[in-house]
Design a protein around this motif. Structure first.
Motif, PDB file in Angstrom:
ATOM      1  N   GLN A  99       6.922 -30.264   4.453  1.00  0.00           N
ATOM      2  CA  GLN A  99       6.710 -31.697   4.641  1.00  0.00           C
ATOM      3  C   GLN A  99       6.243 -32.188   3.270  1.00  0.00           C
ATOM      4  O   GLN A  99       5.182 -31.797   2.809  1.00  0.00           O
ATOM      5  N   VAL A 100       7.075 -32.978   2.609  1.00  0.00           N
ATOM      6  CA  VAL A 100       6.782 -33.352   1.227  1.00  0.00           C
ATOM      7  C   VAL A 100       6.346 -34.807   1.106  1.00  0.00           C
ATOM      8  O   VAL A 100       6.735 -35.660   1.904  1.00  0.00           O
ATOM      9  N   ASP A 101       5.513 -35.037   0.099  1.00  0.00           N
ATOM     10  CA  ASP A 101       5.003 -36.369  -0.212  1.00  0.00           C
ATOM     11  C   ASP A 101       4.365 -37.029   1.012  1.00  0.00           C
ATOM     12  O   ASP A 101       4.589 -38.205   1.299  1.00  0.00           O
ATOM     13  N   VAL A 102       3.548 -36.242   1.713  1.00  0.00           N
ATOM     14  CA  VAL A 102       2.844 -36.751   2.895  1.00  0.00           C
ATOM     15  C   VAL A 102       1.672 -37.597   2.417  1.00  0.00           C
ATOM     16  O   VAL A 102       0.828 -37.139   1.651  1.00  0.00           O
ATOM     17  N   GLN A 103       1.652 -38.831   2.876  1.00  0.00           N
ATOM     18  CA  GLN A 103       0.660 -39.800   2.410  1.00  0.00           C
ATOM     19  C   GLN A 103      -0.610 -39.768   3.259  1.00  0.00           C
ATOM     20  O   GLN A 103      -0.571 -39.391   4.431  1.00  0.00           O
ATOM     21  N   PRO A 104      -1.740 -40.185   2.681  1.00  0.00           N
ATOM     22  CA  PRO A 104      -2.981 -40.265   3.453  1.00  0.00           C
ATOM     23  C   PRO A 104      -2.776 -41.125   4.701  1.00  0.00           C
ATOM     24  O   PRO A 104      -1.984 -42.067   4.703  1.00  0.00           O
ATOM     25  N   CYS A 105      -3.508 -40.780   5.739  1.00  0.00           N
ATOM     26  CA  CYS A 105      -3.390 -41.502   7.010  1.00  0.00           C
ATOM     27  C   CYS A 105      -4.287 -42.730   7.006  1.00  0.00           C
ATOM     28  O   CYS A 105      -5.483 -42.630   6.729  1.00  0.00           O
ATOM     29  N   LYS A 106      -3.696 -43.857   7.343  1.00  0.00           N
ATOM     30  CA  LYS A 106      -4.463 -45.097   7.445  1.00  0.00           C
ATOM     31  C   LYS A 106      -4.415 -45.646   8.870  1.00  0.00           C
ATOM     32  O   LYS A 106      -4.956 -46.692   9.152  1.00  0.00           O
ATOM     33  N   ALA A 107      -3.735 -44.926   9.768  1.00  0.00           N
ATOM     34  CA  ALA A 107      -3.595 -45.362  11.155  1.00  0.00           C
ATOM     35  C   ALA A 107      -4.469 -44.502  12.056  1.00  0.00           C
ATOM     36  O   ALA A 107      -5.032 -43.504  11.627  1.00  0.00           O
ATOM     37  N   ASP A 108      -4.560 -44.920  13.299  1.00  0.00           N
ATOM     38  CA  ASP A 108      -5.278 -44.109  14.282  1.00  0.00           C
ATOM     39  C   ASP A 108      -4.510 -44.208  15.587  1.00  0.00           C
ATOM     40  O   ASP A 108      -4.363 -45.315  16.105  1.00  0.00           O
ATOM     41  N   PRO A 109      -3.943 -43.149  16.072  1.00  0.00           N
ATOM     42  CA  PRO A 109      -4.077 -41.777  15.581  1.00  0.00           C
ATOM     43  C   PRO A 109      -3.132 -41.509  14.409  1.00  0.00           C
ATOM     44  O   PRO A 109      -2.143 -42.209  14.221  1.00  0.00           O
ATOM     45  N   CYS A 110      -3.463 -40.468  13.652  1.00  0.00           N
ATOM     46  CA  CYS A 110      -2.637 -40.057  12.518  1.00  0.00           C
ATOM     47  C   CYS A 110      -1.429 -39.270  13.016  1.00  0.00           C
ATOM     48  O   CYS A 110      -1.541 -38.515  13.986  1.00  0.00           O
ATOM     49  N   PRO A 111      -0.266 -39.423  12.367  1.00  0.00           N
ATOM     50  CA  PRO A 111       0.893 -38.625  12.763  1.00  0.00           C
ATOM     51  C   PRO A 111       0.684 -37.150  12.429  1.00  0.00           C
ATOM     52  O   PRO A 111      -0.063 -36.809  11.514  1.00  0.00           O
ATOM     53  N   VAL A 112       1.371 -36.297  13.173  1.00  0.00           N
ATOM     54  CA  VAL A 112       1.335 -34.859  12.935  1.00  0.00           C
ATOM     55  C   VAL A 112       2.615 -34.481  12.199  1.00  0.00           C
ATOM     56  O   VAL A 112       3.704 -34.971  12.521  1.00  0.00           O
ATOM     57  N   TYR A 113       2.487 -33.604  11.205  1.00  0.00           N
ATOM     58  CA  TYR A 113       3.618 -33.121  10.415  1.00  0.00           C
ATOM     59  C   TYR A 113       3.856 -31.662  10.780  1.00  0.00           C
ATOM     60  O   TYR A 113       3.149 -30.780  10.307  1.00  0.00           O
TER      61      TYR A 113
END
Length: 151
Positions: A99-113
């Motif tokens: 999983q490349v270039d995964v960005q910081p989570c700003k949502a709730d809930p955060c997505p799972v990779y």
């Protein structure tokens, strides 16, 4: 005692204090000919915390998550402040997915990779590293150093 002798004695003692005991010696990995110093996450607490709250990650550093079994894995970026490449390796240390270039989570809930297959080792590196070094499924991860107890 003259100052230079005191300074020399303190330096000698300090140098010994910085030596790593055998069970906490630094661990590094090599992937596609590139060498990275890694922090280990070998227990549940360390794996849950990961690289949370870090504001930077040196280009030649990463975190290696080691699990006691091989299974499908999923990572998220909750409280992770830096973008990452998440590389999943099987028990033979072969890359099964990335999983490349995964960005910081700003949502709730955060997505799972998730991993695309069962994994035992997960390597997190600074985002863009996988593309820069040309990572491909099947690449082998070499681990140098002692992993210690995994639970």
């Amino acid at each position: 005692m003259p100052r230079f002798l005191l300074a020399a004695a303190l330096l000698a003692l300090g140098g010994n204090a910085c030596a790593y005991p055998a069970d906490t010696a630094p661990v590094s990995v090599t992937l596609r000919g590139h060498h990275y110093s890694v922090e280990l996450a070998t227990n549940e607490a360390a794996r849950e915390h990961g690289l949370m709250m870090r504001t930077s990650l040196a280009a030649d550093h990463g975190m290696l998550f080691v699990f006691p079994d091989t299974a499908p894995r999923g990572f998220w970026m909750k409280n992770t402040l830096i973008p990452l490449d998440i590389l999943y390796f099987d028990a033979e240390r072969k890359l099964v997915s990335a999983q490349v270039d995964v960005q910081p989570c700003k949502a709730d809930p955060c997505p799972v990779y998730p991993s695309a297959g069962p994994a035992r080792y997960v390597l997190e590196l600074s985002a863009g590293t996988a593309a820069r070094i040309g990572v491909r499924n099947g690449d082998t991860l070499a681990i140098e150093g002692r992993l210690g107890t995994v639970d």
